[in-house]
Design a protein around this motif. Structure first.
Motif, PDB file in Angstrom:
ATOM      1  N   CYS A  12      -0.844   5.148  -6.514  1.00 50.19           N
ATOM      2  CA  CYS A  12      -1.622   6.386  -6.360  1.00 50.19           C
ATOM      3  C   CYS A  12      -1.740   6.726  -4.874  1.00 50.19           C
ATOM      4  O   CYS A  12      -1.574   5.855  -4.016  1.00 50.19           O
ATOM      5  N   ALA A  13      -2.088   7.977  -4.587  1.00 48.30           N
ATOM      6  CA  ALA A  13      -2.423   8.360  -3.211  1.00 48.30           C
ATOM      7  C   ALA A  13      -3.758   7.723  -2.829  1.00 48.30           C
ATOM      8  O   ALA A  13      -4.510   7.263  -3.688  1.00 48.30           O
ATOM      9  N   VAL A  66      -5.955   8.261  -5.900  1.00 47.94           N
ATOM     10  CA  VAL A  66      -5.852   9.632  -6.401  1.00 47.94           C
ATOM     11  C   VAL A  66      -4.606   9.740  -7.273  1.00 47.94           C
ATOM     12  O   VAL A  66      -3.489   9.575  -6.793  1.00 47.94           O
ATOM     13  N   ASP A  67      -4.833  10.006  -8.553  1.00 40.97           N
ATOM     14  CA  ASP A  67      -3.740  10.091  -9.524  1.00 40.97           C
ATOM     15  C   ASP A  67      -2.955  11.386  -9.329  1.00 40.97           C
ATOM     16  O   ASP A  67      -3.531  12.449  -9.185  1.00 40.97           O
ATOM     17  N   SER A 122       0.818  -1.220   0.000  1.00 38.51           N
ATOM     18  CA  SER A 122       0.000   0.000   0.000  1.00 38.51           C
ATOM     19  C   SER A 122       0.850   1.268   0.000  1.00 38.51           C
ATOM     20  O   SER A 122       0.412   2.324  -0.422  1.00 38.51           O
ATOM     21  N   LYS A 123       2.098   1.150   0.484  1.00 35.36           N
ATOM     22  CA  LYS A 123       2.975   2.333   0.554  1.00 35.36           C
ATOM     23  C   LYS A 123       3.413   2.792  -0.841  1.00 35.36           C
ATOM     24  O   LYS A 123       3.963   3.873  -0.998  1.00 35.36           O
ATOM     25  N   ALA A 124       3.158   1.958  -1.856  1.00 37.54           N
ATOM     26  CA  ALA A 124       3.507   2.345  -3.230  1.00 37.54           C
ATOM     27  C   ALA A 124       2.499   3.376  -3.719  1.00 37.54           C
ATOM     28  O   ALA A 124       1.451   3.038  -4.249  1.00 37.54           O
ATOM     29  N   THR A 125       2.829   4.655  -3.518  1.00 40.75           N
ATOM     30  CA  THR A 125       1.878   5.713  -3.886  1.00 40.75           C
ATOM     31  C   THR A 125       2.286   6.395  -5.195  1.00 40.75           C
ATOM     32  O   THR A 125       1.727   7.413  -5.562  1.00 40.75           O
ATOM     33  N   ASN A 126       3.281   5.842  -5.896  1.00 37.61           N
ATOM     34  CA  ASN A 126       3.631   6.397  -7.209  1.00 37.61           C
ATOM     35  C   ASN A 126       4.061   5.266  -8.149  1.00 37.61           C
ATOM     36  O   ASN A 126       4.249   4.123  -7.728  1.00 37.61           O
ATOM     37  N   ILE A 127       4.183   5.608  -9.418  1.00 36.63           N
ATOM     38  CA  ILE A 127       4.452   4.618 -10.468  1.00 36.63           C
ATOM     39  C   ILE A 127       5.771   3.878 -10.228  1.00 36.63           C
ATOM     40  O   ILE A 127       5.863   2.667 -10.400  1.00 36.63           O
ATOM     41  N   ASN A 128       6.797   4.608  -9.825  1.00 35.63           N
ATOM     42  CA  ASN A 128       8.108   3.986  -9.680  1.00 35.63           C
ATOM     43  C   ASN A 128       8.117   2.915  -8.596  1.00 35.63           C
ATOM     44  O   ASN A 128       8.718   1.848  -8.755  1.00 35.63           O
TER      45      ASN A 128
END
Length: 445
Positions: A422-423, A352-353, A326-332
């Protein structure tokens, strides 16, 4: 005249800044536009701090000699704009706290891997017997610790939002892991603004300080050519060996600092995946700069337990492995998660994109993903990127529905991966809430 400090936001960093300001004899006022949580309201009362909630009374705020603001409040918010127009300085809690501490500051930033590297270094420094505090984006408020603890070292995770409010703060060891597009919504969708923000970690560094950075990151490499810093440059890479401070050679992780060579087998690292090789190299170099014994560095890199909500194995249900990222809040972050998977994946994504380009995941998705569950209020960008590219793509409006859909699509010896890219603020309080709901629903299967 007693200096008046106004603090905007009564969360961990705001209340910490208030406690420190009060201990230094300032006139302190705390203002939160939302409702203050019971934990922090109790602390404000205990320290006899003046505060308000559910409003910002401008007549009281504009009396400030200086304002300390929560990193969650953007610089573009009308109140901040008015403060700046009145020439009232606005700083971050970290900037404020740094004025009152002579401790060594080991500061970590980057788009991904910050928390893992911060906690890994904290683990290492504690194991080495140093009197160390954990602060910034993780741990307790730096200001609160400066007010009440007498630590000799701090390991501080810094987001770009915190760095934006920092001017005179000095890192003794600065670590920059990587820079990939993130939070562009807060930077006018201009990548150079975000890059400049990350490079603020270098300001005020002296020749006796150390800058640890990943030279495999093209943006960092390019930016360093135009960057003027007095700090000692300590690059690391998994692709190159020449002139590196940390590198990989014949499956060995190697660090050369001054006359000392440290070496350990890559397979002895406790954390899997190429991204954790980078995190381990950065931590090992910082440990070497701090003259931590080689045995302690080796032990720390091999027994560190990892971070909640980051590639966290939950349980196997009927042979299907559920993994909470879940901590993956961005594409990388999601790229690294998918890259480290060895079995077919059902991927839960969405939220949230922040200006995501899903195209960079196309090859990995083709290679690793058999099904996608979109979990968000608006999933149109995910559908546009992957419709027709995977066998199944479905939508879910709650975590319960997402987990059940993923469970139906996955077979034995396959993986269900929550890695949202995403957020979380459309359906959840934060990424922890999202990860905890995922774990709960998986256990309910």
């Amino acid at each position: 005249m007693t200096k008046r400090i106004v603090i905007l936001g009564a969360g961990e960093s705001g209340v910490g800044a208030a406690v420190l300001a009060k201990s230094k004899g300032f006139d302190v006022f705390v203002s939160d536009f939302g409702e203050i949580s019971p934990k922090y309201r109790m602390a404000l009362n205990k320290y006899q701090l003046a505060f308000e909630e559910k409003q910002h009374t401008e007549s009281l705020i504009f009396l400030a000699d200086e304002v300390v603001k929560s990193p969650g409040i953007p610089d573009t918010s009308p109140l901040i704009v008015k403060l700046i127009e009145r020439n009232i300085p606005v700083v971050s809690e970290i900037e404020f706290a740094g004025r009152f501490s002579n401790a060594k500051m080991i500061c970590i930033t980057g788009s991904n891997g910050k928390t893992t590297t911060t906690l890994l270094l904290y683990h290492m420094l504690k194991k080495a017997g140093l009197h160390v505090g954990l602060a910034g984006n993780v741990g307790d408020s730096l200001a609160w610790q400066v007010a009440e603890k007498d630590y000799t070292h701090y390991v501080v995770e810094l987001s770009s939002f915190q760095l934006d409010g920092m001017y005179d703060f000095r890192a003794n060891i600065a670590i920059l892991l990587n820079i990939t597009p993130d939070h562009l919504d807060r930077y006018d969708y201009k990548m150079e603004n975000y890059i400049n923000s990350k490079f603020r970690i270098l300001q005020n560094m002296r020749s006796e300080d150390s800058f640890v950075f990943c030279t495999d990151d093209e943006i960092i490499k390019k930016e360093l050519m135009n960057c003027d810093t007095l700090a000692q440059l300590l690059p690391f890479s998994v692709r190159e060996e020449k002139e590196m401070c940390g590198w990989i050679e014949n499956e060995l992780l190697k660090i050369q600092y001054n006359e000392n060579l440290f070496s350990m087998d890559k397979k002895d690292l406790s954390l899997p995946g190429i991204h954790n090789v980078y995190n381990s190299l950065a931590s090992g170099i910082a440990g070497s700069v701090l003259q931590i014994r080689k045995e302690v560095i080796r032990e720390s890199l091999s027994d560190f337990q990892g971070v909640d909500h980051r590639l966290e194995k939950v349980v196997r249900v009927r042979g299907i492995q559920f993994i909470n990222d879940s901590k993956a809040t961005n594409i990388n972050s999601t790229w690294y998660a998918l890259e480290s998977m060895d079995e077919p994946v059902v991927w839960i994504v969405g939220g949230v994109d922040k200006g995501n380009d899903y195209g960079v995941l196309a090859d990995l998705v083709k290679e690793k993903v058999k099904g996608i569950v979109c979990l968000g209020i608006d999933n149109s960008k995910i559908h546009a990127a992957f419709d027709g590219k995977v066998d199944v793509i479905v939508d879910a409006e709650s975590m319960e529905e997402a987990v059940k859909q993923a469970y139906r699509i996955a077979n034995k010896e396959e993986i269900v991966l929550l890695s949202p890219a995403c957020a979380s603020f459309d359906l959840f309080q934060n990424y922890e809430d999202r990860g905890n709901q995922f774990k709960e629903e998986v256990r309910n299967l």
